[in-house]
Design a protein around this motif. Structure first.
Motif, PDB file in Angstrom:
ATOM      1  N   PHE A 107      22.402  25.762  17.938  1.00  0.00           N
ATOM      2  CA  PHE A 107      21.200  26.452  17.462  1.00  0.00           C
ATOM      3  C   PHE A 107      20.602  25.769  16.237  1.00  0.00           C
ATOM      4  CE2 PHE A 107      22.109  29.646  20.529  1.00  0.00           C
ATOM      5  CZ  PHE A 107      20.932  30.380  20.685  1.00  0.00           C
ATOM      6  N   ARG A 108      21.440  25.200  15.372  1.00  0.00           N
ATOM      7  CA  ARG A 108      20.893  24.448  14.238  1.00  0.00           C
ATOM      8  C   ARG A 108      20.160  23.206  14.726  1.00  0.00           C
ATOM      9  NH1 ARG A 108      25.919  25.861  11.715  1.00  0.00           N
ATOM     10  NH2 ARG A 108      26.797  23.828  12.307  1.00  0.00           N
ATOM     11  N   ALA A 109      20.719  22.533  15.722  1.00  0.00           N
ATOM     12  CA  ALA A 109      20.074  21.339  16.266  1.00  0.00           C
ATOM     13  C   ALA A 109      18.746  21.688  16.930  1.00  0.00           C
ATOM     14  CB  ALA A 109      20.999  20.656  17.265  1.00  0.00           C
ATOM     15  N   VAL A 110      18.706  22.809  17.637  1.00  0.00           N
ATOM     16  CA  VAL A 110      17.458  23.232  18.287  1.00  0.00           C
ATOM     17  C   VAL A 110      16.417  23.598  17.236  1.00  0.00           C
ATOM     18  CG1 VAL A 110      16.422  24.980  19.780  1.00  0.00           C
ATOM     19  CG2 VAL A 110      18.608  23.956  20.403  1.00  0.00           C
ATOM     20  N   ALA A 111      16.836  24.273  16.189  1.00  0.00           N
ATOM     21  CA  ALA A 111      15.898  24.633  15.120  1.00  0.00           C
ATOM     22  C   ALA A 111      15.292  23.382  14.481  1.00  0.00           C
ATOM     23  CB  ALA A 111      16.606  25.481  14.065  1.00  0.00           C
ATOM     24  N   ALA A 112      16.103  22.344  14.319  1.00  0.00           N
ATOM     25  CA  ALA A 112      15.603  21.101  13.731  1.00  0.00           C
ATOM     26  C   ALA A 112      14.707  20.339  14.699  1.00  0.00           C
ATOM     27  CB  ALA A 112      16.778  20.225  13.302  1.00  0.00           C
ATOM     28  N   ALA A 113      15.016  20.393  15.984  1.00  0.00           N
ATOM     29  CA  ALA A 113      14.254  19.645  16.986  1.00  0.00           C
ATOM     30  C   ALA A 113      12.926  20.299  17.317  1.00  0.00           C
ATOM     31  CB  ALA A 113      15.092  19.498  18.261  1.00  0.00           C
ATOM     32  N   PHE A 114      12.854  21.626  17.154  1.00  0.00           N
ATOM     33  CA  PHE A 114      11.630  22.379  17.475  1.00  0.00           C
ATOM     34  C   PHE A 114      11.199  23.209  16.266  1.00  0.00           C
ATOM     35  CE2 PHE A 114      14.004  21.797  21.440  1.00  0.00           C
ATOM     36  CZ  PHE A 114      13.028  21.339  22.311  1.00  0.00           C
ATOM     37  N   PRO A 115      10.851  22.576  15.169  1.00  0.00           N
ATOM     38  CA  PRO A 115      10.508  23.334  13.962  1.00  0.00           C
ATOM     39  C   PRO A 115       9.279  24.211  14.198  1.00  0.00           C
ATOM     40  CG  PRO A 115       9.876  21.024  13.729  1.00  0.00           C
ATOM     41  CD  PRO A 115      10.693  21.121  14.983  1.00  0.00           C
ATOM     42  N   GLY A 116       9.395  25.451  13.763  1.00  0.00           N
ATOM     43  CA  GLY A 116       8.258  26.369  13.891  1.00  0.00           C
ATOM     44  C   GLY A 116       8.149  27.069  15.224  1.00  0.00           C
ATOM     45  N   ALA A 117       9.004  26.731  16.176  1.00  0.00           N
ATOM     46  CA  ALA A 117       8.956  27.361  17.494  1.00  0.00           C
ATOM     47  C   ALA A 117       9.995  28.483  17.566  1.00  0.00           C
ATOM     48  CB  ALA A 117       9.231  26.336  18.585  1.00  0.00           C
ATOM     49  N   PRO A 118       9.630  29.665  18.041  1.00  0.00           N
ATOM     50  CA  PRO A 118      10.616  30.745  18.175  1.00  0.00           C
ATOM     51  C   PRO A 118      11.659  30.404  19.226  1.00  0.00           C
ATOM     52  CG  PRO A 118       8.535  31.358  19.214  1.00  0.00           C
ATOM     53  CD  PRO A 118       8.285  30.066  18.494  1.00  0.00           C
ATOM     54  N   ARG A 119      12.884  30.820  18.971  1.00  0.00           N
ATOM     55  CA  ARG A 119      14.001  30.511  19.861  1.00  0.00           C
ATOM     56  C   ARG A 119      14.517  31.789  20.522  1.00  0.00           C
ATOM     57  NH1 ARG A 119      14.595  28.126  15.128  1.00  0.00           N
ATOM     58  NH2 ARG A 119      16.021  29.754  14.383  1.00  0.00           N
ATOM     59  N   HIS A 120      14.828  31.695  21.804  1.00  0.00           N
ATOM     60  CA  HIS A 120      15.481  32.766  22.542  1.00  0.00           C
ATOM     61  C   HIS A 120      16.694  32.199  23.267  1.00  0.00           C
ATOM     62  CE1 HIS A 120      11.574  34.711  21.971  1.00  0.00           C
ATOM     63  NE2 HIS A 120      12.135  35.846  22.350  1.00  0.00           N
ATOM     64  N   LEU A 121      17.789  32.927  23.239  1.00  0.00           N
ATOM     65  CA  LEU A 121      18.935  32.579  24.073  1.00  0.00           C
ATOM     66  C   LEU A 121      18.620  32.939  25.513  1.00  0.00           C
ATOM     67  CD1 LEU A 121      22.013  31.931  24.568  1.00  0.00           C
ATOM     68  CD2 LEU A 121      22.418  34.380  24.175  1.00  0.00           C
ATOM     69  N   LEU A 122      18.921  32.016  26.435  1.00  0.00           N
ATOM     70  CA  LEU A 122      18.920  32.341  27.855  1.00  0.00           C
ATOM     71  C   LEU A 122      20.326  31.992  28.346  1.00  0.00           C
ATOM     72  CD1 LEU A 122      16.201  31.414  30.531  1.00  0.00           C
ATOM     73  CD2 LEU A 122      18.576  31.971  31.036  1.00  0.00           C
ATOM     74  N   GLY A 123      21.187  33.008  28.382  1.00  0.00           N
ATOM     75  CA  GLY A 123      22.586  32.776  28.677  1.00  0.00           C
ATOM     76  C   GLY A 123      22.985  33.291  30.041  1.00  0.00           C
ATOM     77  N   HIS A 124      23.686  32.465  30.794  1.00  0.00           N
ATOM     78  CA  HIS A 124      24.143  32.829  32.129  1.00  0.00           C
ATOM     79  C   HIS A 124      25.640  33.117  32.088  1.00  0.00           C
ATOM     80  CE1 HIS A 124      24.936  31.474  36.561  1.00  0.00           C
ATOM     81  NE2 HIS A 124      24.879  32.780  36.454  1.00  0.00           N
ATOM     82  N   SER A 125      26.037  34.291  32.514  1.00  0.00           N
ATOM     83  CA  SER A 125      27.444  34.648  32.676  1.00  0.00           C
ATOM     84  C   SER A 125      28.201  34.432  31.360  1.00  0.00           C
ATOM     85  CB  SER A 125      28.041  33.856  33.841  1.00  0.00           C
ATOM     86  OG  SER A 125      29.227  34.428  34.310  1.00  0.00           O
ATOM     87  N   LEU A 126      29.261  33.590  31.354  1.00  0.00           N
ATOM     88  CA  LEU A 126      30.016  33.385  30.121  1.00  0.00           C
ATOM     89  C   LEU A 126      29.139  32.806  29.022  1.00  0.00           C
ATOM     90  CD1 LEU A 126      32.755  33.480  28.682  1.00  0.00           C
ATOM     91  CD2 LEU A 126      33.195  31.165  29.531  1.00  0.00           C
ATOM     92  N   GLY A 127      28.168  31.960  29.385  1.00  0.00           N
ATOM     93  CA  GLY A 127      27.257  31.420  28.382  1.00  0.00           C
ATOM     94  C   GLY A 127      26.465  32.508  27.686  1.00  0.00           C
TER      95      GLY A 127
END
Length: 281
Positions: free
Chosen positions: A92-112
């Motif tokens: 999540f830190r890497a995603v925040a850095a790669a997409f600055p200013g974009a809202p993030r949502h988890l899309l988790g399947h099963s155990l994920g």
């Protein structure tokens, strides 16, 4: 699509696939986490459909699967603790850095989805919401009788076998994928008790789950025997402070294979529902 190496605090790495919309860098990002024993690359059709619908996507990887530097073999031990404490925060830190200013949502399947919910219960500020697809609490009582007894007995035996064998050879026995014996022990405990207070972790996640205050879309796939309605509600009912919406996804008659995985390709209905959910979150 680009690939970025994400390194967890304990040194484990994975290659995360980033699907961007350069013309719309602030478009919402869906952080997709796979099911147990499933490689991230399997979700490429879903990622492409989500990008076409206006999203950006980060395809993460579970420890021990696909591009993970952790190779499942005898003597390699990791469980819920390592994944929730090291892997999800790094992702999540890497995603925040790669997409600055974009809202993030988890899309988790099963155990994920289960592990992603445990992570967000401790760091809810890292996401604007969560979409949980076929993500059940594995408590045996969430399955209809007599399958419930099969769940209870099956996971206890699988955990015992993995402990003796040194790991769980899922590919060899054609049940899920290869995984750490500790993962099976954690899962068997949760199957038996219904609680996310598992052997590998010093944290009892139950009170944290009850405090999670995020919008959540809990998706049940009709006909999915691996994540029946009772199991999905078993997880979402723990989220007493969250704003949970339940939705049943009905796949077409032509969907191939297991309903637990068929939606990854037969994804039009889910993509449309996710779009509505994110717009309202």
């Amino acid at each position: 699509m680009t690939t970025e190496t994400v390194r967890a605090e304990d040194g484990a790495t994975v290659h995360v696939r980033l699907h961007r919309r350069p013309e719309e860098p602030s478009a919402p990002v869906l952080v997709c986490m796979p099911a147990m024993g499933t490689r991230a690359v399997s979700y490429t059709p879903l990622a492409e459909a989500l990008v076409a619908a206006g999203f950006q996507v980060a395809l993460g990887e579970l420890r021990g699967q696909g591009t993970s530097s952790v190779r499942v073999r005898r003597g390699v031990r990791y469980g819920y603790h390592e994944m929730v404490t090291y892997d999800y925060p790094a992702l999540f830190r890497a995603v925040a850095a790669a997409f600055p200013g974009a809202p993030r949502h988890l899309l988790g399947h099963s155990l994920g989805g289960q592990l992603g919910t445990l992570y967000l219960s401790r760091e809810p500020h890292m996401a604007a919401g969560a979409i949980l697809v076929g993500a059940p609490s594995c408590h045996w009582r969430g399955w209809p009788f007599p399958r419930s007894l099969g769940m209870l007995a099956g996971f206890q035996l699988a955990a015992l076998f993995a402990s003796v064998y040194g790991y769980f050879p899922g590919r060899r026995i054609k049940v899920l994928g290869n995984d750490s014996a500790q993962i099976l022990r954690d899962m068997a405990t949760q199957v038996r008790t219904g609680r996310y207070d598992v052997p590998s972790s010093p944290v009892d996640f139950e009170p944290w789950l009850a405090k999670l205050d995020l919008p959540v879309l809990a998706v049940t796939v009709r006909g999915d025997n691996m994540a029946p309605p009772g199991g999905v509600r078993g997880l979402s009912d723990k989220l007493t402070s969250a704003r949970v919406t339940h939705w049943e996804l009905v796949l077409g008659d032509g969907t191939r294979g297991s309903r637990h995985y068929g939606w990854i390709r037969d994804n039009a209905g889910l993509v449309e529902r996710v779009r509505t959910f994110v717009d309202r979150a």
